[in-house]
Every structure is written in C-alpha cells, then in structure tokens.
Design a protein around this motif. Structure first.
Motif, PDB file in Angstrom:
ATOM      1  N   TRP A 195      -5.235   6.033  -1.197  1.00  0.00           N
ATOM      2  CA  TRP A 195      -5.194   7.334  -0.370  1.00  0.00           C
ATOM      3  C   TRP A 195      -6.665   8.113  -1.042  1.00  0.00           C
ATOM      4  N   LYS A 211      -1.295   2.459  -3.927  1.00  0.00           N
ATOM      5  CA  LYS A 211      -0.898   2.850  -3.017  1.00  0.00           C
ATOM      6  C   LYS A 211      -1.708   4.157  -2.879  1.00  0.00           C
ATOM      7  N   ALA A 271       5.335   9.076  -1.659  1.00  0.00           N
ATOM      8  CA  ALA A 271       5.531   7.498  -1.284  1.00  0.00           C
ATOM      9  C   ALA A 271       6.576   6.593  -3.009  1.00  0.00           C
TER      10      ALA A 271
END
Length: 78
Positions: free
Chosen positions: A41, A37, A24
């Motif tokens: 996740w 992020k 990412a």
C-alpha cells in the motif's frame, strides 16, 4: 527523496493506511501478511515505509480491532 519520487507520509495518509489495514484484516489470516499488504500500500502511494516495529504495531492493532468486532458480533448473536 524527491528525486526518488518518495515522500514522507502525513497524518492523513497515516490514517488512510490504518483504515486500509483494518479493511484488509478481514481477509488476511496473519499479521505478517498484513504487514506485507501495508508495505505494498505504501509503495503504491510512493510513501516511505515506517520502522518495522511501527508498521507491525499498526497491523496488529488493525487485526485486534477486527477480532474484537467479530467477538462482539458473536456475543450479540448468542
């Protein structure tokens, strides 16, 4: 925690998180966004989110690895 459907993450899942954050970091411009992020996740995998500092350190390392790789690529091309 079982009632909530949340579990602690194993070493393998920790390694998967680190790999996902390295991937990412190629498209994310800040560590704060990378942390966001990482939280998503973990949420998608129904895993507990580690301490803020731990998560930040994981993401900072991923960003640093990506920057180092880019630097080596540029140096090799010059």
């Amino acid at each position: 925690m079982e009632r909530l459907g949340v579990q602690c993450h194993s070493k393998r899942q920790d390694n998967l998180l680190r790999a996902a954050m390295r991937e990412a970091s190629h498209t994310v411009e800040s560590i704060d966004r990378l942390v966001a992020k990482a939280r998503l996740w973990l949420f998608d995998k129904q895993l507990l989110v580690p301490a803020e500092r731990t998560l930040h350190d994981i993401c900072a390392r991923a960003a640093s690895d990506t920057e180092a790789r880019a630097y080596r690529t540029i140096c090799a091309a010059v």
